[in-house]
Design a protein around this motif. Sequence first.
Motif, PDB file in Angstrom:
ATOM      1  N   PHE A  19       0.795  -1.219   0.000  1.00  0.00           N
ATOM      2  CA  PHE A  19       0.000   0.000   0.000  1.00  0.00           C
ATOM      3  C   PHE A  19       0.827   1.268   0.000  1.00  0.00           C
ATOM      4  CE2 PHE A  19      -2.323  -3.285   2.408  1.00  0.00           C
ATOM      5  CZ  PHE A  19      -3.292  -3.551   1.455  1.00  0.00           C
ATOM      6  N   GLY A  20       2.127   1.159  -0.012  1.00  0.00           N
ATOM      7  CA  GLY A  20       2.971   2.341  -0.091  1.00  0.00           C
ATOM      8  C   GLY A  20       3.086   3.122   1.201  1.00  0.00           C
ATOM      9  N   ILE A  21       2.639   2.563   2.326  1.00  0.00           N
ATOM     10  CA  ILE A  21       2.810   3.246   3.608  1.00  0.00           C
ATOM     11  C   ILE A  21       4.293   3.360   3.904  1.00  0.00           C
ATOM     12  CG2 ILE A  21       2.485   2.984   6.102  1.00  0.00           C
ATOM     13  CD1 ILE A  21      -0.284   1.952   5.553  1.00  0.00           C
ATOM     14  N   ARG A  22       4.726   4.580   4.188  1.00  0.00           N
ATOM     15  CA  ARG A  22       6.153   4.842   4.329  1.00  0.00           C
ATOM     16  C   ARG A  22       6.625   4.557   5.755  1.00  0.00           C
ATOM     17  NH1 ARG A  22       5.663  10.798   1.993  1.00  0.00           N
ATOM     18  NH2 ARG A  22       3.607  10.504   2.925  1.00  0.00           N
ATOM     19  N   THR A  23       7.726   3.860   5.883  1.00  0.00           N
ATOM     20  CA  THR A  23       8.287   3.509   7.183  1.00  0.00           C
ATOM     21  C   THR A  23       9.801   3.704   7.145  1.00  0.00           C
ATOM     22  OG1 THR A  23       8.622   1.168   6.611  1.00  0.00           O
ATOM     23  CG2 THR A  23       6.480   1.790   7.533  1.00  0.00           C
ATOM     24  N   GLY A  24      10.361   3.952   8.300  1.00  0.00           N
ATOM     25  CA  GLY A  24      11.808   4.069   8.430  1.00  0.00           C
ATOM     26  C   GLY A  24      12.201   3.838   9.870  1.00  0.00           C
ATOM     27  N   MET A  25      13.187   2.991  10.079  1.00  0.00           N
ATOM     28  CA  MET A  25      13.597   2.641  11.444  1.00  0.00           C
ATOM     29  C   MET A  25      15.101   2.811  11.571  1.00  0.00           C
ATOM     30  SD  MET A  25      12.641  -0.824  13.563  1.00  0.00           S
ATOM     31  CE  MET A  25      12.572  -0.797  15.352  1.00  0.00           C
ATOM     32  N   THR A  26      15.535   3.548  12.583  1.00  0.00           N
ATOM     33  CA  THR A  26      16.955   3.793  12.811  1.00  0.00           C
ATOM     34  C   THR A  26      17.293   3.517  14.270  1.00  0.00           C
ATOM     35  OG1 THR A  26      16.538   6.134  13.265  1.00  0.00           O
ATOM     36  CG2 THR A  26      17.094   5.537  10.988  1.00  0.00           C
ATOM     37  N   VAL A  27      18.547   3.153  14.497  1.00  0.00           N
ATOM     38  CA  VAL A  27      19.047   2.944  15.851  1.00  0.00           C
ATOM     39  C   VAL A  27      19.592   4.274  16.358  1.00  0.00           C
ATOM     40  CG1 VAL A  27      20.737   1.727  17.266  1.00  0.00           C
ATOM     41  CG2 VAL A  27      19.569   0.520  15.410  1.00  0.00           C
ATOM     42  N   GLU A  28      19.194   4.662  17.570  1.00  0.00           N
ATOM     43  CA  GLU A  28      19.602   5.923  18.161  1.00  0.00           C
ATOM     44  C   GLU A  28      20.477   5.652  19.388  1.00  0.00           C
ATOM     45  OE1 GLU A  28      18.800   8.853  16.824  1.00  0.00           O
ATOM     46  OE2 GLU A  28      17.594   7.885  15.245  1.00  0.00           O
ATOM     47  N   ASP A  29      21.543   6.479  19.510  1.00  0.00           N
ATOM     48  CA  ASP A  29      22.414   6.336  20.677  1.00  0.00           C
ATOM     49  C   ASP A  29      21.699   6.745  21.956  1.00  0.00           C
ATOM     50  OD1 ASP A  29      24.496   5.461  19.075  1.00  0.00           O
ATOM     51  OD2 ASP A  29      25.284   7.487  18.764  1.00  0.00           O
ATOM     52  N   GLU A  30      20.819   7.744  21.845  1.00  0.00           N
ATOM     53  CA  GLU A  30      20.074   8.168  23.033  1.00  0.00           C
ATOM     54  C   GLU A  30      18.762   8.801  22.601  1.00  0.00           C
ATOM     55  OE1 GLU A  30      20.512  10.944  27.023  1.00  0.00           O
ATOM     56  OE2 GLU A  30      22.125   9.653  26.300  1.00  0.00           O
ATOM     57  N   VAL A  31      17.712   8.389  23.242  1.00  0.00           N
ATOM     58  CA  VAL A  31      16.397   8.991  23.050  1.00  0.00           C
ATOM     59  C   VAL A  31      15.874   9.404  24.418  1.00  0.00           C
ATOM     60  CG1 VAL A  31      15.841   7.726  20.948  1.00  0.00           C
ATOM     61  CG2 VAL A  31      15.290   6.722  23.165  1.00  0.00           C
ATOM     62  N   ARG A  32      15.096  10.476  24.433  1.00  0.00           N
ATOM     63  CA  ARG A  32      14.530  10.997  25.682  1.00  0.00           C
ATOM     64  C   ARG A  32      13.011  10.940  25.595  1.00  0.00           C
ATOM     65  NH1 ARG A  32      17.934  13.386  29.190  1.00  0.00           N
ATOM     66  NH2 ARG A  32      20.092  13.644  28.464  1.00  0.00           N
TER      67      ARG A  32
END
Length: 300
Positions: free
Chosen positions: A266-279
């Motif tokens: 369906f073309g739903i856009r996704t992107g996943m990244t690893v983060e050193d720190e999230v708050r």
Amino acid sequence: MCGMPQQPPVRSTPARRPRPDASMSLLTNVMDHSLDDGYAEAAARRKARGDGGMPRTLRAKLGLAAGLVLAGLVVTLGAAQARVAAPAVAKEREELIDRIDRETAAADRLEKDVDDLRGEVGARQREALRKHGGDQGELVGLLSGAVAVHGPGVKLVVDDAKEAGQGGGNDPRRTSGFSDTGRVRDRDMQRVVNGLWQSGAEAVTINGQRLTALSAIRAAGDAILVDNKPLVPPYTVLAVGDGDELRAAFQDSADGQYLKALHENFGIRTGMTVEDEVRLPAAPSVTVRTAQPSTEKGTT
């Protein structure tokens, strides 16, 4: 007397050229006789008797004049009433607009008061956890969402398709009943969040909204609500955990494959990244409906 013979005179009249509209005799007759013959005869008889035209007697003339005066009065009174009513209607409209503005401002103030009270309740809950929670207080606050957290994790962005509403076959959401397959739905975000929890996330937010054990993700029309707060795409999901392991576990899970199917079909856009720190902020307030603290010593 001899001579050239004379040609006999032409006796017959030359043939007349047919009219161009000869084939449209009915239409031609209607145009040539726009008034029916019966009406014409009746009008002629009335004219001969002197019945047509303006009234001749004084009584008839007075009646006609009275009718004209009455019609003029009706029109004048209607115009006057409309002119008198126009300012009243405009005034009522302005008063209604002012009332709506006042009520809207009052609702905004009440909403702000509610947010302030929620913040105060959350602060007191966190203080109580620090004061009476003992060794487990910090962990309880983290797991319940009552305290802000930070650490390594992942960032997952989910957005509607560029051409929302145009999907393909093999609908992975067939049981949901959604027809606009290019839009991200509440059920999709439920599966995403549950998949992150199952993959090892320790704390999760959606567009800055902290999720707890009592959080609800629902739909209201086309909007997605998280704890009754509407969110707009793109939906940014932050999760605290071991970034590499969390990403790998989620992508291999059933919910990760579901999200992949949404993207491919369906073309739903996704992107996943690893983060050193999230708050992640604390939840506005933690509402406990059923659980009660245990008074027995040594009970965990």
